[in-house]
Design a protein around this motif. Structure first.
Motif, PDB file in Angstrom:
ATOM      1  N   GLY A  44       0.831  -1.201   0.000  1.00 23.92           N
ATOM      2  CA  GLY A  44       0.000   0.000   0.000  1.00 23.92           C
ATOM      3  C   GLY A  44       0.863   1.247   0.000  1.00 23.92           C
ATOM      4  O   GLY A  44       0.622   2.200  -0.756  1.00 23.92           O
ATOM      5  N   ASP A  45       1.914   1.276   0.843  1.00 27.41           N
ATOM      6  CA  ASP A  45       2.853   2.396   0.859  1.00 27.41           C
ATOM      7  C   ASP A  45       3.540   2.550  -0.495  1.00 27.41           C
ATOM      8  O   ASP A  45       3.723   3.665  -0.992  1.00 27.41           O
ATOM      9  N   LEU A  46       3.918   1.427  -1.079  1.00 24.76           N
ATOM     10  CA  LEU A  46       4.579   1.460  -2.384  1.00 24.76           C
ATOM     11  C   LEU A  46       3.657   2.045  -3.448  1.00 24.76           C
ATOM     12  O   LEU A  46       4.073   2.892  -4.248  1.00 24.76           O
ATOM     13  N   LEU A  47       2.407   1.595  -3.467  1.00 25.20           N
ATOM     14  CA  LEU A  47       1.452   2.113  -4.447  1.00 25.20           C
ATOM     15  C   LEU A  47       1.262   3.614  -4.274  1.00 25.20           C
ATOM     16  O   LEU A  47       1.248   4.381  -5.245  1.00 25.20           O
ATOM     17  N   MET A  48       1.125   4.070  -3.030  1.00 21.64           N
ATOM     18  CA  MET A  48       0.946   5.497  -2.775  1.00 21.64           C
ATOM     19  C   MET A  48       2.169   6.290  -3.206  1.00 21.64           C
ATOM     20  O   MET A  48       2.059   7.399  -3.748  1.00 21.64           O
ATOM     21  N   TYR A  49       3.348   5.740  -2.986  1.00 21.46           N
ATOM     22  CA  TYR A  49       4.579   6.422  -3.413  1.00 21.46           C
ATOM     23  C   TYR A  49       4.602   6.569  -4.927  1.00 21.46           C
ATOM     24  O   TYR A  49       4.897   7.652  -5.457  1.00 21.46           O
ATOM     25  N   LEU A  50       4.285   5.490  -5.631  1.00 22.11           N
ATOM     26  CA  LEU A  50       4.311   5.524  -7.094  1.00 22.11           C
ATOM     27  C   LEU A  50       3.257   6.480  -7.652  1.00 22.11           C
ATOM     28  O   LEU A  50       3.500   7.179  -8.640  1.00 22.11           O
ATOM     29  N   ILE A  51       2.085   6.520  -7.011  1.00 24.74           N
ATOM     30  CA  ILE A  51       1.026   7.440  -7.445  1.00 24.74           C
ATOM     31  C   ILE A  51       1.431   8.887  -7.157  1.00 24.74           C
ATOM     32  O   ILE A  51       1.240   9.786  -7.981  1.00 24.74           O
ATOM     33  N   THR A  52       2.008   9.117  -5.990  1.00 26.86           N
ATOM     34  CA  THR A  52       2.385  10.472  -5.587  1.00 26.86           C
ATOM     35  C   THR A  52       3.487  11.038  -6.472  1.00 26.86           C
ATOM     36  O   THR A  52       3.463  12.212  -6.841  1.00 26.86           O
ATOM     37  N   TYR A  53       4.451  10.203  -6.818  1.00 21.62           N
ATOM     38  CA  TYR A  53       5.579  10.659  -7.631  1.00 21.62           C
ATOM     39  C   TYR A  53       5.567  10.006  -9.006  1.00 21.62           C
ATOM     40  O   TYR A  53       6.610   9.586  -9.511  1.00 21.62           O
ATOM     41  N   ARG A  54       4.379   9.931  -9.603  1.00 17.52           N
ATOM     42  CA  ARG A  54       4.271   9.328 -10.941  1.00 17.52           C
ATOM     43  C   ARG A  54       5.086  10.139 -11.956  1.00 17.52           C
ATOM     44  O   ARG A  54       5.316  11.329 -11.756  1.00 17.52           O
ATOM     45  N   ASN A  55       5.492   9.475 -13.011  1.00 21.19           N
ATOM     46  CA  ASN A  55       6.324  10.079 -14.070  1.00 21.19           C
ATOM     47  C   ASN A  55       7.734  10.418 -13.593  1.00 21.19           C
ATOM     48  O   ASN A  55       8.475  11.107 -14.305  1.00 21.19           O
ATOM     49  N   LYS A  56       8.091   9.946 -12.406  1.00 22.82           N
ATOM     50  CA  LYS A  56       9.442  10.181 -11.895  1.00 22.82           C
ATOM     51  C   LYS A  56      10.060   8.837 -11.500  1.00 22.82           C
ATOM     52  O   LYS A  56       9.948   8.413 -10.340  1.00 22.82           O
ATOM     53  N   PRO A  57      10.660   8.134 -12.435  1.00 23.19           N
ATOM     54  CA  PRO A  57      11.260   6.829 -12.108  1.00 23.19           C
ATOM     55  C   PRO A  57      12.281   6.967 -10.986  1.00 23.19           C
ATOM     56  O   PRO A  57      13.042   7.937 -10.937  1.00 23.19           O
TER      57      PRO A  57
END
Length: 410
Positions: A44-57
């Motif tokens: 869940g934390d990982l998904l939120m991180y990826l959503i929050t900083y999308r387009n930033k690999p």
């Protein structure tokens, strides 16, 4: 500004829906992910991180260090690869088509695929605010509707499940500031076009989330004054100034003092009811006794205290006192107006100045008791009963039936 989540889900049910404001919820086709909170915390934390900083690999080392800075990993690439695999499996299990494409890997770094089919409430929130601002001059009524729809998405802080996560703070601050600023823009427009009834209603909803925002309290009292609700405006002023003094140690600001003068001037002009006379004869400074208010104000104060309790964890209890006759005949409904006034005097002499009292009918009084647990509330109720029975004004044959209930269910 009501939520219509069911309707929204029916409209866009064929895409992955991610709620981040006030709750973290991922759903697709009526099914929800992460319903067992503890079990899925990491992905869940990982998904939120990826959503929050999308387009930033981001490289695995960067992601792991950001999410869990107190842990060390011998092989961060494998650890994150396993977490990404589990997240993709969870999305597949939810029924999301082409779920593996939602997370991409580029040059060893991971990111959320913004071209995938998904919807985020925070994006909708921001989009509607932009639309509201763009149409404010050309169509203020449409703009107000857009603002209200946008604000309905914000039911609490961004990703509240991650309150201890440092990496989420900038985004959380961004959305909260946008929420407060947009609410003020809405209220300023409603004030300009004299939508005071709607303004008061919307202020109540915003204050249930941002209970200490002075600017919104000012708008709320202005709306009440414009609607002729002088007593309610004064009650609200007294409550919020007492709350700020007791919780924050702050005294009324110049703006609060100015609106108090306006309330007083309205009171002087609209002194048609005995309640207004009683209020004007009360202490002009901070209320030194428990506040007695009408049911509408009492409900608002309960809502504010409930939201504050949810954030702080401090208990809030309600007391209910019913006046009854010891020898009451079944089916008879005697009047207890006089006894109720006598009981109010006892309550104001017994309760603290942060406590609130309201009469819901001629024989029942509700008490709001912030900061007291059940045992402490019991002691207060017993003290009230003893004070009433021992007072010179108590009536023979009148019995107090008392009960205590939590405002915030555990």
């Amino acid at each position: 500004m009501d939520n219509h989540d069911t309707e929204r889900e029916q409209i866009i049910d064929d895409i992955l829906r991610i709620h981040t404001l006030g709750r973290f919820q991922v759903s697709y086709g009526g099914k929800k992910l992460f319903e067992e909170t503890g079990r899925y915390q990491k992905i869940g934390d990982l998904l939120m991180y990826l959503i929050t900083y999308r387009n930033k690999p981001a490289l695995p080392e960067v992601i792991l260090e950001t999410l869990w800075p107190d842990r060390e990993y011998a092989n961060p690439k494998n650890v994150l690869k396993n977490l990404v695999y589990r997240l993709k499996q969870s999305l597949e299990g939810l029924g999301v088509p082409d779920a593996k494409s939602y997370i991409t890997s580029t040059y060893g770094g991971y990111s959320w695929n913004s071209s995938s089919k998904y919807w985020v409430d925070a994006d909708e929130f921001e989009k509607l605010i932009v639309q509201a601002r763009d149409t404010l001059k050309s169509d203020p009524v449409l703009a107000m509707n857009k603002y209200r729809e946008a604000l309905s998405y914000y039911i609490g802080h961004y990703y509240p499940e991650g309150l201890e996560c440092q990496w989420i703070i900038p985004k959380r601050h961004h959305y909260r500031s946008l929420f407060v600023r947009s609410a003020s823009e809405l209220f300023a427009t409603q004030k300009e076009y004299h939508f005071f009834d709607q303004m008061a209603e919307d202020c109540e909803k915003i204050l249930s989330i941002e209970s200490f925002n002075e600017n919104i309290h000012l708008y709320y009292m202005e709306a009440l004054l414009e609607e002729g609700k002088i007593v309610q405006a004064r009650n609200h002023y007294e409550y919020i100034t007492a709350l700020n003094y007791n919780e924050l140690g702050s005294k009324p600001s110049p703006a609060m003092q100015r609106i108090y003068k306006v309330i007083r001037s309205h009171s002087d002009k609209e002194m048609h009811e005995i309640e207004d006379v009683q209020i004007l004869l009360a202490d002009d400074e901070y209320p030194q006794k428990a506040m007695i208010c009408e049911p509408g104000t009492f409900r608002l104060l309960c809502r504010l205290e409930k939201n504050r309790a949810e954030r702080s964890g401090h208990p809030v209890h309600l007391g209910l006192i019913t006046l009854t006759a010891a020898d009451a005949v079944q089916g008879a409904k005697p009047s207890f107006k006089q006894q109720q006034e006598q009981l109010k005097d006892v309550l104001q002499a017994t309760l603290r100045k942060v406590d609130v009292v309201s009469a819901f009918n001629d024989d029942q009084l509700a008490l709001l008791l912030p900061g007291l647990d059940y045992k402490q509330s019991e002691i207060v109720i017993k003290r009230i009963e003893n004070a009433y029975y021992n007072s010179d004004n108590s009536s023979d044959g009148v019995v107090l039936l008392s009960s205590i209930h939590p405002v915030l269910s555990k």
